[in-house]
Design an enzyme around this catalytic site. Sequence first.
Site, PDB file in Angstrom:
ATOM      1  CG  ASP A 183      -5.731  -7.333  -7.515  1.00  0.00           C
ATOM      2  OD1 ASP A 183      -4.873  -7.584  -6.912  1.00  0.00           O
ATOM      3  OD2 ASP A 183      -6.670  -6.586  -7.156  1.00  0.00           O
ATOM      4  CD  GLU A 205      -3.030  -1.004   0.271  1.00  0.00           C
ATOM      5  OE1 GLU A 205      -3.027   0.313  -0.530  1.00  0.00           O
ATOM      6  OE2 GLU A 205      -4.043  -1.877   0.208  1.00  0.00           O
ATOM      7  NE  ARG A 259      -3.777   2.675  -0.597  1.00  0.00           N
ATOM      8  CZ  ARG A 259      -4.989   2.785  -0.104  1.00  0.00           C
ATOM      9  NH1 ARG A 259      -5.837   3.819   0.167  1.00  0.00           N
ATOM     10  NH2 ARG A 259      -5.725   1.641  -0.139  1.00  0.00           N
ATOM     11  CD  GLU A 273     -11.068  -1.801  -7.994  1.00  0.00           C
ATOM     12  OE1 GLU A 273     -12.034  -1.540  -7.560  1.00  0.00           O
ATOM     13  OE2 GLU A 273     -10.102  -1.416  -7.241  1.00  0.00           O
TER      14      GLU A 273
HETATM   15  C1  DMJ Z   1      -6.391   0.571  -5.117  1.00  0.00           C
HETATM   16  O1  DMJ Z   1      -5.650   0.895  -3.773  1.00  0.00           O
HETATM   17  C2  DMJ Z   1      -5.712  -0.245  -5.781  1.00  0.00           C
HETATM   18  O2  DMJ Z   1      -6.178  -0.108  -7.153  1.00  0.00           O
HETATM   19  C3  DMJ Z   1      -5.384  -1.606  -5.577  1.00  0.00           C
HETATM   20  O3  DMJ Z   1      -4.647  -2.378  -6.541  1.00  0.00           O
HETATM   21  C4  DMJ Z   1      -6.506  -2.335  -5.496  1.00  0.00           C
HETATM   22  N1  DMJ Z   1      -7.562  -1.664  -5.410  1.00  0.00           N
HETATM   23  C5  DMJ Z   1      -7.758  -0.406  -4.480  1.00  0.00           C
HETATM   24  C6  DMJ Z   1      -8.968   0.262  -5.034  1.00  0.00           C
HETATM   25  O4  DMJ Z   1     -10.014  -0.590  -4.589  1.00  0.00           O
END
Ligand code: DMJ
Length: 643
Positions: free
Chosen positions: A401, A268, A272, A535
């Site tokens: 993902d 994260e 971010r 998404e």
């Molecule tokens: C985001 O922090 C990013 O897209 C991450 O890859 C997974 N999904 C969250 C938001 O839904």
Amino acid sequence: MTTPALLPLSGRRLPPLNLGASAFPHHRATLRLSEKFILLLILSAFITLCFGAFFFLPDSSKHKRFDLGLEDVLIPHVDTSKGGKNLGGFLIHGQGHDEHRHREEEERLRNKIRADHEKALEEAKEKLKKSRDEIQAEIQTEKNKVVQELKKKDSKPLPPVPLPNLIGINSGEPADPDIREKRNKVKEMMEHAWDNYRQYGWGHNELKPIARKGHSTNIFGNSQMGATIVDALDTLYIMGLHDEFREGQEWIDKNLDFSVNSEVSVFEVNIRFIGGLLAAYYLSGQEVFKIKAVQLAGKLLPAFNTPTGIPWAMVNLKSGVGRNWGWASAGSSILAEFGTLHMEFVHLSYLTGDPVYYNKVMHIRKLLQKMDRPNGLYPNYLNPRTGRWGQHHTSVGGLGDSFYEYLLKAWLMSDKTDTEARKMYDDAIEAIEKHLVRKSNGGLTFIGEWKNGHLERKMGHLTCFAGGMFALGADGSRDDKAGHYLQLGAEIAHTCHESYDRTTLKLGPEAFKFDGGVEAVAVRQNEKYYILRPEVIETYWYMWRFTHDPKYRQWGWEATQAIDKYCRVSGGFSGVKDVYSSSPTYDDVQQSFFLAETLKYLYLLFSNDDLLPLDNWVFNTEAHPLPVLHLANTTLSGNPAYR
Ligand code: DMJ
């Protein structure tokens, strides 16, 4: 020489004598006389003991090395020709004169130790005279000094680097007044989210828009790192909200500090913070963002100190100690976490000229390449101690993902020269299509989850990003299957739109099923929430860029209106707990990714394609745009210092 056991001033070396607030939380501001007396007695006894031990221990200096700075007495040597004796490689010089020197030296040392002890005793006495507040102030001053020194060390300018071609950062104004209006509406929503965060949650990680106060979760540890500020910067920039951007920059410059005792999620923080800071740097050219990104990356590196080099999920920014989530299969690290570092880490090596970041992520890739994959699928769990897969779960949604996304984007970001990454992506999606992609009875294409040889016919909101990924990867696909992948992207976009359209609020649930007559609908109560996730809108935007089919703008506008109607409150935007309920309740969280991703993708959807063109920019998984590195080999930096 100092006497480390008696340095009470710092409070760090001598915890039992810490007289600060935490040592005596319920005491009055000053110590009572009797307490002082007892403490003095203990101190004196301790010091007497030290003296005793020193003077009454047998003098062994003639037999072994006296390790208190007597290097001139014992000299490593093998030459005995001048009358000395060779004792195990150390030469002891001629007896009479040298013994005298020994005694003198020992006497000098004893005097010094005595003086040090007396000084320490005096300091201890002085300390006991001080109030708790004074002691605390002294400790704080010491701490500040250390922090200042660290800061000075950390903010050294980085070597200059040729910047990649940065185009399309101030464009995108649509000619069509209807589209312009929609774009302005999205911008207004961003202002509403930002202004309320600034007013009620400034400096906190996120905002509680109903309680009107700051909010945080364990992914950011226990400190306030202004996650929303960092995540929102590039969205503010491309929307032309430059005053707000500058406010954010100022906060980051003055307050964003990573020397905190806080255990954060490596993934994260990477997507971010490092992603957000790097994008802000590339867009604005402001050095502060680059410097902060590099400082933070340095704090994440200890997470890679595992037997395999697969990083821990969490790391303490101060101590560097890492560990994994308690819930992850038998101490495993998570594929989508350790597999979503590549883009940011390659840019860090590019900008700093330091290959350390690049080497870390390439090591992960090489290790994954060597491993057997059940049915060609990557399981979501990998144990960083043993290097073995955990449970055989495979998902294109949560836990898996963005690993697949980053394989494709590593190739795109390298100006399509990183063919190894492209091959891994092609292999992975072929296996996914074979084992996970299915069509429902009603004709909806979905991506299920593979669990120990069984396909669960459930798709997460998170999985909906894959529509955009298939479209983005269509060009350059193996066997020239571009049309096929564009079609697959369109089918996923359609299914995900259905998951929105089949709810009361026209907002998508967290997960939906294709089982027993149920199609694209959430069944369990705890899967009916919508937390402002991006998404589905992300996929609309990619599909729009590649097809210009107006239905994607239409679907995006439906989502914009639903968010504005059901998630907007006077203090910002909130998630809702049940998208099938006509009187929804709020979760009272304005997620930082709402500003970073959801609103950015909507804004791009209603902008012209010359805003952040996809030939020049690759978006990280948190929607932070990073420029394509137009180098012959992106795995090596453009920075001369790197070569
Ligand atoms: C985001 O922090 C990013 O897209 C991450 O890859 C997974 N999904 C969250 C938001 O839904």
